[in-house]
Motif scaffolding. Sequence first.
Motif, PDB file in Angstrom:
ATOM      1  N   PHE A   1      -5.890  -0.108  -4.598  1.00  0.00           N
ATOM      2  CA  PHE A   1      -5.500   0.874  -3.585  1.00  0.00           C
ATOM      3  C   PHE A   1      -5.428   2.311  -4.086  1.00  0.00           C
ATOM      4  O   PHE A   1      -5.238   3.225  -3.286  1.00  0.00           O
TER       5      PHE A   1
ATOM      6  N   ARG B   1      -3.005  -2.258   8.770  1.00  0.00           N
ATOM      7  CA  ARG B   1      -4.238  -3.047   8.609  1.00  0.00           C
ATOM      8  C   ARG B   1      -4.629  -3.757   9.902  1.00  0.00           C
ATOM      9  O   ARG B   1      -5.785  -3.749  10.290  1.00  0.00           O
TER      10      ARG B   1
ATOM     11  N   ARG C   1      -2.476  -1.227  -7.599  1.00  0.00           N
ATOM     12  CA  ARG C   1      -3.054   0.124  -7.619  1.00  0.00           C
ATOM     13  C   ARG C   1      -4.500   0.130  -8.113  1.00  0.00           C
ATOM     14  O   ARG C   1      -5.230   1.093  -7.867  1.00  0.00           O
TER      15      ARG C   1
ATOM     16  N   CYS D   1       0.827  -1.218   0.000  1.00  0.00           N
ATOM     17  CA  CYS D   1       0.000   0.000   0.000  1.00  0.00           C
ATOM     18  C   CYS D   1       0.857   1.261   0.000  1.00  0.00           C
ATOM     19  O   CYS D   1       0.476   2.281  -0.580  1.00  0.00           O
TER      20      CYS D   1
ATOM     21  N   PRO E   1      -2.517   6.824  -2.993  1.00  0.00           N
ATOM     22  CA  PRO E   1      -3.293   5.933  -2.120  1.00  0.00           C
ATOM     23  C   PRO E   1      -4.680   6.509  -1.815  1.00  0.00           C
ATOM     24  O   PRO E   1      -4.811   7.687  -1.477  1.00  0.00           O
TER      25      PRO E   1
END
Length: 325
Positions: A58, A70, A55, A46, A63
């Motif tokens: 994310f 997480r 991507r 990320c 981002p």
Amino acid sequence: MKAIAQDVYGSADVLRLREVDRPSIGEDQVLVQVRAAGVDPGVWVCMTGRPYGARVVFGLTRPRVAVRGRALAGVVVSTGSGVNGFKPGDEVYGTSVGGTFAEYAAASGRRLALKPSNLSFEQAAAVPISGVTALECVRDGGRVRPGQKVMVVGAAGGVGSFAVQIAKASGARVTGVCGADKVELVRSLGADEVIDYTREEVDRDGACHDVVIDLAGCRPLRLLRRALAPRGTLVVAGGGHDAGGLLGGYTRQLRAPFVSMFTGRHLRGLISKERAEELDELTRLIESGAVTPVIDRTYALADAPDAIRYLAEGHPAGKVVVTVG
């Protein structure tokens, strides 16, 4: 609140400790005061936006979620109207898609469970991603049964240290594969045999393992297959997140089922699910004493970029954790 956040993809240098808004919660969410957060390869993905295929999920150019992290362990502050089973003051662990390297995080009630009573917050934060991945590799991917011979490649890592213990708790005879400096750690986790990969390869004993769980992400499928017994099962979960290409090392997970069509062995790629049911099962294993998280290093919230650098540099012995407050 204070949080580790970023506005662009890049190395750990793009991360900043800064003030951001405390998250609000929906009716199916829980607001958690974070006490500790796990550092996983997914955090690196990320942060860097690599492999580039990630991507799509994310954010294509930057981002979508600024706060990193997480996995979490902490204390419930409040709950949405649709949440059952949690109340303010409960100690919980689980995952959040909104970032956990922060003083507070919003998480779905379906991704949280009550924290094991015999774990610290730091230990609990190590479990939700790596422990769940290991459980699914052993239980779902490998379908490990008592008496089987199981090899865990990457046995000293974040996921591997759990996988060795869960396979032993399932009644298997376990061979761990790791570097020379981690042989004693892997033995202490319960491995019956250990292969030092700097001296010998995974096919040292020939085609004798009922299940091979590869978490290292760097060996070709053909080599791993040479360690499998006829009709054996290979579970590929190590993504090799820093490999090149559009999908990085995750290409192996996609290839495994296709290759399986042309062999007498079962090859499975595993992508973990983040659910409370798996956390509840891990809690039972942890509270029984069958599984204990292995912590390599802990870092303060302000030093989270160094935690990610340490993870990316090599092979931590177990988990890396960020403490908050």
